[in-house]
Design an enzyme around this catalytic site. Structure first.
Site, mmCIF file in Angstrom:
data_model
loop_
_atom_site.group_PDB
_atom_site.id
_atom_site.type_symbol
_atom_site.label_atom_id
_atom_site.label_comp_id
_atom_site.label_asym_id
_atom_site.label_seq_id
_atom_site.Cartn_x
_atom_site.Cartn_y
_atom_site.Cartn_z
ATOM 1 N N ASP A 1 18.914 -22.891 18.098
ATOM 2 C CA ASP A 1 18.592 -23.920 16.928
ATOM 3 C C ASP A 1 19.005 -23.361 15.712
ATOM 4 O OD1 ASP A 1 17.093 -25.660 15.520
ATOM 5 O OD2 ASP A 1 14.986 -25.197 16.235
ATOM 6 N N THR B 1 31.789 -36.856 7.181
ATOM 7 C CA THR B 1 32.014 -38.145 7.493
ATOM 8 C C THR B 1 32.682 -39.059 6.547
ATOM 9 O OG1 THR B 1 30.627 -40.132 8.253
ATOM 10 C CG2 THR B 1 29.590 -38.569 6.732
ATOM 11 N N TYR C 1 22.282 -41.060 6.038
ATOM 12 C CA TYR C 1 23.061 -40.371 6.816
ATOM 13 C C TYR C 1 24.059 -39.734 5.903
ATOM 14 C CZ TYR C 1 27.003 -39.324 9.827
ATOM 15 O OH TYR C 1 28.039 -38.738 10.428
#
Length: 291
Positions: free
Chosen positions: A38, A103, A127
């Site tokens: 995690d 991105t 995002y």
């Protein structure tokens, strides 16, 4: 043998790296997803690095549901930024090199020419904001990293635009797709190959940190992308172009997010395929993904 930690290994990019890693036998790859590690848990990350000798980190983990991020921005921030901080800090302590994926959505899409790495980011979605926060976090914790901004990722793995369009085309006589959002599709296998090339070059003494842009070559709209995929699949479905205003979504998306790849091609000597050619080569894999 150098050890490479791959996070987000069950996603499109992680699975592509898993498939291609067999061709890179000088490295030991540790493929992890949340069940194994995690990355939002700083202690878990530190413990993992203490129990393994990590030389490289390829961070493919991300919160990528663009619409859902609008209501879950805090969760998106944990995965797209806090987790990157944790990995970057651990990598710096371990003297490991990190390759991180970002991105095109860090840009607002108001330019009319391909974005270069030095253009000022201005995300218009949760995002995009959280991915930019991840870039900033890595710049603080592990500044000698490689950050690769990519766009419109698809593959034979997981859920993506191509699979959605093909499913809808089989269910309907007509699909309506926006034509006023322009960018470049990127086959996850091509991006994985680029990352592995950087890994190999690093071992040969050629490693240049910084922000880079990588997509496949060419430019298209989501309409063009859908039309080509449905055509290649030989599905008799009509594709109708519509405007963004006719298909409202919770998240605002950049109208133009084409990325200029001159830097990564020059620095890392990469040959990049055209998006149509990569899509054509990927299509047979949809019925028989290579695990």
């Amino acid at each position: 043998m150098k050890t490479v930690l791959v996070t987000g290994a069950n996603g499109q990019l992680g699975n592509s790296l898993r498939r291609l890693s067999v061709n890179h036998k000088d490295f030991e790859f540790l493929f992890t997803d949340v069940a194994e590690l995690d990355i939002c848990d700083e202690k878990a990350v530190n413990d993992y690095f203490h129990s393994h000798k990590i030389d490289y980190v390829m961070n493919c983990a991300a919160y990528t549901n663009v619409n859902k991020a609008e209501e879950d921005e805090a969760v998106s921030l944990r995965i797209n930024s806090d987790a990157v901080h944790n990995l970057g800090l651990a990598a710096r302590v371990a003297h490991a090199r990190m390759i991180h994926i970002s991105t095109d959505y860090v840009f607002d899409g108001t330019e009319c020419r391909p974005y270069v790495e030095t253009d000022l980011p201005c995300p218009v979605s949760a995002y995009g904001r959280t991915k930019l926060a991840g870039e900033d976090a890595l710049g603080v914790t592990c500044p000698e990293s490689v950050i690769i901004r990519t766009a419109w990722l698809y593959s034979e793995y997981g859920n993506n635009f191509v699979k959605t369009m093909l499913r809808l085309a089989q269910e309907r006589d007509e699909v309506r797709v926006v034509f006023d959002q322009v960018g470049t599709p990127t086959y996850a296998g091509d991006l994985a190959e680029a990352m592995l090339s950087i890994l190999e070059q690093s071992e040969q003494g050629h490693y240049v940190p910084g922000v880079f842009h990588f997509t496949d070559e060419g430019v298209c709209s989501w309409y063009d992308f859908a039309r080509k995929a449905i055509e290649l699949a030989n599905i008799p479905c009509r594709v109708v172009p519509i405007e963004t205003k006719d298909y409202p979504t919770p998240a605002h998306r950049p109208a133009y997010s084409v990325l200029n790849k001159a830097k990564i091609k020059s620095v890392y000597h990469l040959a990049i395929s055209h998006w149509e050619e990569s899509l054509k080569q990927m299509m047979p894999l949809l019925t028989n993904p290579q695990q």
